[in-house]
Design a protein around this motif. Structure first.
Motif, PDB file in Angstrom:
ATOM      1  N   ALA A 198      56.867  -9.496  43.942  1.00 20.61           N
ATOM      2  CA  ALA A 198      56.032  -9.958  43.038  1.00 20.61           C
ATOM      3  C   ALA A 198      54.575 -10.382  43.559  1.00 20.61           C
ATOM      4  N   ARG A 199      54.549 -10.807  44.695  1.00 21.75           N
ATOM      5  CA  ARG A 199      53.345 -11.076  45.348  1.00 21.75           C
ATOM      6  C   ARG A 199      52.689  -9.658  45.542  1.00 21.75           C
ATOM      7  N   ALA A 200      53.055  -8.608  45.785  1.00 20.28           N
ATOM      8  CA  ALA A 200      52.589  -7.426  45.985  1.00 20.28           C
ATOM      9  C   ALA A 200      52.143  -6.881  44.622  1.00 20.28           C
ATOM     10  N   LEU A 201      52.814  -7.148  43.427  1.00 19.83           N
ATOM     11  CA  LEU A 201      52.356  -6.711  42.401  1.00 19.83           C
ATOM     12  C   LEU A 201      51.312  -7.272  41.532  1.00 19.83           C
ATOM     13  N   GLU A 243      53.745   2.433  43.293  1.00 22.90           N
ATOM     14  CA  GLU A 243      52.795   2.645  42.161  1.00 22.90           C
ATOM     15  C   GLU A 243      53.194   1.856  40.884  1.00 22.90           C
ATOM     16  N   VAL A 244      52.269   1.044  40.461  1.00 25.29           N
ATOM     17  CA  VAL A 244      52.457   0.323  39.073  1.00 25.29           C
ATOM     18  C   VAL A 244      52.618   1.395  38.010  1.00 25.29           C
ATOM     19  N   VAL A 245      53.552   1.466  37.322  1.00 21.42           N
ATOM     20  CA  VAL A 245      53.844   2.684  36.333  1.00 21.42           C
ATOM     21  C   VAL A 245      53.508   2.083  34.999  1.00 21.42           C
ATOM     22  N   ARG A 246      53.914   0.687  34.446  1.00 19.67           N
ATOM     23  CA  ARG A 246      53.669   0.167  33.275  1.00 19.67           C
ATOM     24  C   ARG A 246      53.779  -1.405  33.138  1.00 19.67           C
TER      25      ARG A 246
END
Length: 189
Positions: free
Chosen positions: A153-156, A177-180
């Motif tokens: 969560a901290r990374a995102l 990679e953040v997809v959605r």
């Protein structure tokens, strides 16, 4: 028995107020929680206070009238259960007092990751995973929910769709990679 080997309860210990299995709040952080999580913890507290505790007190009171308490299972179990209930009540009261309700639906339609977001991310191998960022007291890892203080969560947090972020894992640094990014719809008024 020698008194040196008897554990005496202390009022300032604090350890007995922590629920087993729940991590303590990191120092200096806020206790963010979703409205649904706050409601669930509040309902549990009210149930303990209004239903379960009075039943156990009644059982203990009845058992105490039956004579020898040292061999009375109802009395001994009831007192133990009463301590467990009181510990949980103290824990819930403390956590609800410092809770900061953050409604994730306020970010509906946005593509940046904040508290309450449901995020789909992909690792270097292309494997996708989906997590929902929740409060410490409400996250359910089996349900795909993670605490907002968890490493993933901290990374995102604060990343946007399409961003690549670094995640520190026991195996080393991993690029994801953040997809959605999705948020619940606001409640209809």
């Amino acid at each position: 028995m020698n008194k040196a080997f008897v554990k005496e309860p202390s009022g300032d210990d604090g350890d007995d107020d922590e629920a087993p299995g729940l991590p303590p709040l990191p120092p200096g952080t806020r206790n963010y929680i979703t409205p649904a999580g706050y409601r669930r913890l509040r309902e549990e507290l009210m149930s303990l206070l209004d239903v379960e505790r009075p039943k156990v007190v009644e059982t203990v009171s009845w058992a105490a009238k039956n004579g020898d308490r040292s061999e009375n299972g109802d009395y001994l179990y009831g007192k133990k259960r009463l301590r467990e209930i009181d510990r949980r009540i103290r824990f819930l009261t403390k956590r609800l007092d410092i809770a900061e309700v953050a409604d994730p639906s306020a970010h509906h339609g946005r593509t940046q990751v904040f508290f309450g977001a449901t995020v789909t991310y992909a690792n270097a191998a292309g494997e996708e995973r989906t997590v929902t960022i929740k409060g410490i007291d409400e996250a359910d890892s089996l349900g795909g929910e993670v605490s907002w203080v968890a490493p993933i969560a901290r990374a995102l947090l604060k990343a946007h769709e399409g961003d690549e972020v670094a995640l520190v894992t026991p195996a080393g640094l991993e690029r994801i990679e953040v997809v959605r990014v999705a948020y619940p719809k606001p409640a209809a008024s």
